[in-house]
Design a protein around this motif. Structure first.
Motif, PDB file in Angstrom:
ATOM      1  N   ASN A  29       0.846  -1.182   0.000  1.00 48.51           N
ATOM      2  CA  ASN A  29       0.000   0.000   0.000  1.00 48.51           C
ATOM      3  C   ASN A  29       0.889   1.241   0.000  1.00 48.51           C
ATOM      4  OD1 ASN A  29      -2.766  -1.197   0.433  1.00 48.51           O
ATOM      5  ND2 ASN A  29      -1.738  -1.956   2.269  1.00 48.51           N
ATOM      6  N   ARG A  30       0.489   2.234  -0.769  1.00 48.57           N
ATOM      7  CA  ARG A  30       1.199   3.501  -0.698  1.00 48.57           C
ATOM      8  C   ARG A  30       0.591   4.345   0.418  1.00 48.57           C
ATOM      9  NH1 ARG A  30       1.982   7.449  -5.795  1.00 48.57           N
ATOM     10  NH2 ARG A  30      -0.130   8.104  -5.309  1.00 48.57           N
ATOM     11  N   ILE A  31       1.449   4.823   1.307  1.00 50.82           N
ATOM     12  CA  ILE A  31       0.994   5.647   2.422  1.00 50.82           C
ATOM     13  C   ILE A  31       0.735   7.059   1.907  1.00 50.82           C
ATOM     14  CG2 ILE A  31       1.519   6.493   4.727  1.00 50.82           C
ATOM     15  CD1 ILE A  31       1.229   3.456   4.546  1.00 50.82           C
ATOM     16  N   ARG A  32      -0.491   7.520   2.009  1.00 50.43           N
ATOM     17  CA  ARG A  32      -0.852   8.832   1.461  1.00 50.43           C
ATOM     18  C   ARG A  32      -0.909   9.912   2.531  1.00 50.43           C
ATOM     19  NH1 ARG A  32      -2.362   7.889  -3.737  1.00 50.43           N
ATOM     20  NH2 ARG A  32      -2.910   5.715  -4.239  1.00 50.43           N
ATOM     21  N   ASP A  33      -1.249   9.564   3.734  1.00 47.25           N
ATOM     22  CA  ASP A  33      -1.368  10.537   4.815  1.00 47.25           C
ATOM     23  C   ASP A  33      -0.268  10.273   5.842  1.00 47.25           C
ATOM     24  OD1 ASP A  33      -2.400  12.555   6.469  1.00 47.25           O
ATOM     25  OD2 ASP A  33      -3.660  11.111   7.555  1.00 47.25           O
ATOM     26  N   PRO A  34       0.550  11.257   6.165  1.00 48.70           N
ATOM     27  CA  PRO A  34       0.472  12.686   5.861  1.00 48.70           C
ATOM     28  C   PRO A  34       1.411  13.134   4.742  1.00 48.70           C
ATOM     29  CG  PRO A  34       1.973  12.354   7.687  1.00 48.70           C
ATOM     30  CD  PRO A  34       1.540  10.977   7.237  1.00 48.70           C
ATOM     31  N   PHE A  35       1.850  12.223   3.868  1.00 44.93           N
ATOM     32  CA  PHE A  35       2.793  12.593   2.820  1.00 44.93           C
ATOM     33  C   PHE A  35       2.061  13.289   1.669  1.00 44.93           C
ATOM     34  CE2 PHE A  35       4.684   8.993   5.005  1.00 44.93           C
ATOM     35  CZ  PHE A  35       6.000   9.396   5.172  1.00 44.93           C
ATOM     36  N   PRO A  36       2.473  14.497   1.286  1.00 40.27           N
ATOM     37  CA  PRO A  36       1.849  15.160   0.145  1.00 40.27           C
ATOM     38  C   PRO A  36       2.074  14.368  -1.141  1.00 40.27           C
ATOM     39  CG  PRO A  36       3.129  16.721   1.453  1.00 40.27           C
ATOM     40  CD  PRO A  36       3.471  15.352   1.947  1.00 40.27           C
ATOM     41  N   LEU A  37       1.175  14.539  -2.084  1.00 40.11           N
ATOM     42  CA  LEU A  37       1.298  13.881  -3.375  1.00 40.11           C
ATOM     43  C   LEU A  37       2.616  14.287  -4.030  1.00 40.11           C
ATOM     44  CD1 LEU A  37      -0.108  12.122  -5.541  1.00 40.11           C
ATOM     45  CD2 LEU A  37      -1.007  14.251  -6.516  1.00 40.11           C
ATOM     46  N   GLY A  38       3.341  13.310  -4.540  1.00 39.16           N
ATOM     47  CA  GLY A  38       4.605  13.596  -5.197  1.00 39.16           C
ATOM     48  C   GLY A  38       5.788  13.711  -4.262  1.00 39.16           C
ATOM     49  N   SER A  39       5.631  13.296  -3.004  1.00 39.09           N
ATOM     50  CA  SER A  39       6.756  13.345  -2.068  1.00 39.09           C
ATOM     51  C   SER A  39       7.918  12.501  -2.570  1.00 39.09           C
ATOM     52  CB  SER A  39       6.324  12.847  -0.683  1.00 39.09           C
ATOM     53  OG  SER A  39       5.374  13.702  -0.095  1.00 39.09           O
ATOM     54  N   GLN A  40       9.130  13.026  -2.405  1.00 41.12           N
ATOM     55  CA  GLN A  40      10.339  12.324  -2.805  1.00 41.12           C
ATOM     56  C   GLN A  40      11.061  11.869  -1.542  1.00 41.12           C
ATOM     57  OE1 GLN A  40      10.845  12.403  -6.574  1.00 41.12           O
ATOM     58  NE2 GLN A  40       8.729  12.813  -5.968  1.00 41.12           N
ATOM     59  N   VAL A  41      10.956  10.600  -1.205  1.00 39.15           N
ATOM     60  CA  VAL A  41      11.506  10.071   0.044  1.00 39.15           C
ATOM     61  C   VAL A  41      12.848   9.415  -0.262  1.00 39.15           C
ATOM     62  CG1 VAL A  41      11.165   8.503   1.987  1.00 39.15           C
ATOM     63  CG2 VAL A  41       9.225   9.777   1.042  1.00 39.15           C
ATOM     64  N   ARG A  42      13.929  10.094   0.109  1.00 41.00           N
ATOM     65  CA  ARG A  42      15.277   9.610  -0.186  1.00 41.00           C
ATOM     66  C   ARG A  42      15.991   9.058   1.042  1.00 41.00           C
ATOM     67  NH1 ARG A  42      14.584  14.437  -3.134  1.00 41.00           N
ATOM     68  NH2 ARG A  42      14.866  14.202  -5.387  1.00 41.00           N
ATOM     69  N   GLY A  43      15.580   9.453   2.225  1.00 43.36           N
ATOM     70  CA  GLY A  43      16.255   9.019   3.441  1.00 43.36           C
ATOM     71  C   GLY A  43      15.317   8.257   4.349  1.00 43.36           C
ATOM     72  N   MET A  44      15.768   7.091   4.864  1.00 43.43           N
ATOM     73  CA  MET A  44      15.003   6.341   5.849  1.00 43.43           C
ATOM     74  C   MET A  44      15.954   5.759   6.870  1.00 43.43           C
ATOM     75  SD  MET A  44      12.064   4.347   3.604  1.00 43.43           S
ATOM     76  CE  MET A  44      10.883   4.342   4.961  1.00 43.43           C
ATOM     77  N   ALA A  45      15.478   5.629   8.100  1.00 40.50           N
ATOM     78  CA  ALA A  45      16.305   5.054   9.167  1.00 40.50           C
ATOM     79  C   ALA A  45      15.401   4.359  10.170  1.00 40.50           C
ATOM     80  CB  ALA A  45      17.124   6.136   9.863  1.00 40.50           C
ATOM     81  N   VAL A  46      15.845   3.207  10.625  1.00 42.02           N
ATOM     82  CA  VAL A  46      15.138   2.441  11.651  1.00 42.02           C
ATOM     83  C   VAL A  46      15.829   2.664  12.987  1.00 42.02           C
ATOM     84  CG1 VAL A  46      14.482   0.133  12.417  1.00 42.02           C
ATOM     85  CG2 VAL A  46      14.435   0.702   9.983  1.00 42.02           C
ATOM     86  N   TYR A  47      15.058   2.849  14.038  1.00 47.11           N
ATOM     87  CA  TYR A  47      15.637   3.026  15.370  1.00 47.11           C
ATOM     88  C   TYR A  47      16.350   1.743  15.788  1.00 47.11           C
ATOM     89  CZ  TYR A  47      13.461   7.527  16.389  1.00 47.11           C
ATOM     90  OH  TYR A  47      13.126   8.869  16.390  1.00 47.11           O
ATOM     91  N   PRO A  48      17.617   1.830  16.164  1.00 47.25           N
ATOM     92  CA  PRO A  48      18.366   0.615  16.527  1.00 47.25           C
ATOM     93  C   PRO A  48      17.791  -0.129  17.719  1.00 47.25           C
ATOM     94  CG  PRO A  48      19.864   2.447  16.112  1.00 47.25           C
ATOM     95  CD  PRO A  48      18.482   3.022  16.154  1.00 47.25           C
ATOM     96  N   ASP A  49      17.091   0.579  18.618  1.00 48.73           N
ATOM     97  CA  ASP A  49      16.563  -0.069  19.814  1.00 48.73           C
ATOM     98  C   ASP A  49      15.099  -0.467  19.684  1.00 48.73           C
ATOM     99  OD1 ASP A  49      15.546   2.484  19.732  1.00 48.73           O
ATOM    100  OD2 ASP A  49      15.810   2.890  21.881  1.00 48.73           O
ATOM    101  N   ASN A  50      14.482  -0.160  18.539  1.00 53.08           N
ATOM    102  CA  ASN A  50      13.071  -0.488  18.352  1.00 53.08           C
ATOM    103  C   ASN A  50      12.771  -0.544  16.862  1.00 53.08           C
ATOM    104  OD1 ASN A  50      10.308  -0.749  18.236  1.00 53.08           O
ATOM    105  ND2 ASN A  50       9.854   0.956  19.614  1.00 53.08           N
ATOM    106  N   PRO A  51      12.761  -1.733  16.254  1.00 53.25           N
ATOM    107  CA  PRO A  51      12.567  -1.831  14.809  1.00 53.25           C
ATOM    108  C   PRO A  51      11.181  -1.425  14.338  1.00 53.25           C
ATOM    109  CG  PRO A  51      12.590  -4.012  15.805  1.00 53.25           C
ATOM    110  CD  PRO A  51      12.994  -3.050  16.883  1.00 53.25           C
TER     111      PRO A  51
END
Length: 307
Positions: A29-51
């Motif tokens: 599923n594509r997450i639409r809320d709260p990301f505006p249409l056309g969002s460019q998501v280049r960075g992601m990180a998972v918390y090391p102490d809580n996946p």
């Protein structure tokens, strides 16, 4: 392989934003809320102490999920409107968060994202491809006072005091940094990937050695970077045609596996990022995978060149 994990995809181009699979890639599923249409998501990180906790950075700001990517909230930040390219979370104190943007600059939060400060580091603001961008941020898992930043195109930066001050590591490594990694076997070995070469340093960046050079990397900026859980990091290059796969881990050597996405992709448990032509995948798991299976239902978001 069991399906008791979620996958999040940060995508750019048409169909960009965040994609989420709650069942190991079978359904998306594509997450639409709260990301505006056309969002460019280049960075992601998972918390090391809580996946279950994830940060995502886009050109509209920074977002956080508490439920493995199923729902998100937007955090206030001064990076609003600046493309976020990289995120790193201190594994020893997860209230410390680092963010890299384009044009190249660094921000830090020391209270879990409630407030932010721009760090006093002078990075190049122009290069032959336009404004440089911070493509990689890493906090040393053994010594969180050591923080690394890779800039395309301005080389490597290093902090030895948790981000308070920075040194531009000059000489010995090509300045077009597409990715970096800390060797899981030796925390003092750092890898830096460029379009045609991978470099290594074992003396905190004072000197670099070429690991490999080729005109055609299957995985040009590849490197393994581990936290807890131990999940490897890998890139595949941008391509006009569907790639043959990315380097994926088995229990022994790295082997190529198709992951069911046309767009170049990156699997990661640790804070990582890459050029905008990469689609980033963050695998949420409680252990290092023993094998990989093709996700036939994965999304196929478009890609575009750097911008």
């Amino acid at each position: 392989m069991g399906k008791d994990y979620s996958i999040c995809v940060g995508a750019v181009g048409f169909g960009g934003g965040v994609w989420h699979s709650p069942d190991g890639g079978d359904n998306w599923n594509r997450i639409r809320d709260p990301f505006p249409l056309g969002s460019q998501v280049r960075g992601m990180a998972v918390y090391p102490d809580n996946p279950n906790r994830i940060l995502a950075g886009s050109d509209y700001g920074i977002y956080r999920s508490e439920d493995s990517g199923a729902t998100w909230e937007k955090l206030w930040s001064p990076m609003e409107g600046a493309p976020i390219w990289s995120i790193a979370i201190d594994p020893q104190n997860t209230d410390n968060i680092f963010v890299g943007i384009k044009p190249a600059a660094l921000f830090r939060s020391q209270d879990g994202g409630q407030s932010w400060a721009k760090l006093p580091v002078q990075m190049a603001q122009e290069c032959h491809i336009g404004p440089p961008m911070v493509t990689m941020l890493m906090v040393d898992p053994q010594d969180s006072r050591t923080v690394w930043a890779g800039v395309e195109v301005d080389g490597v930066y290093r902090s030895l005091d948790g981000g308070d001050t920075w040194t531009h590591v000059q000489g010995g490594v090509h300045p077009d940094i597409h990715g970096m990694a800390i060797s899981p076997g030796a925390s003092n070995k750092v890898l830096a990937g460029t379009p045609r070469e991978i470099y290594a340093t074992t003396d905190m960046g004072e000197s670099w050695q070429s690991v490999t050079t080729t005109d055609k990397f299957v995985c040009p900026t590849a490197g393994a970077s581990y936290s807890n859980p131990m999940i490897p990091t890998c890139f595949s290059p941008p391509s006009a045609t569907p790639p043959s796969g990315v380097l994926a881990p088995s229990n022994a050597p790295w082997t190529p596996e198709r992951l069911g996405m046309r767009a170049p992709c990156r699997w990661s448990q640790t804070p990582t990022s890459g050029p905008s032509s990469h689609t980033r995948l963050t695998r949420i798991s409680s252990s290092r995978p023993a094998s990989w299976a093709r996700s036939t239902g994965a999304p196929t978001p478009g890609t575009r060149g750097r911008s």
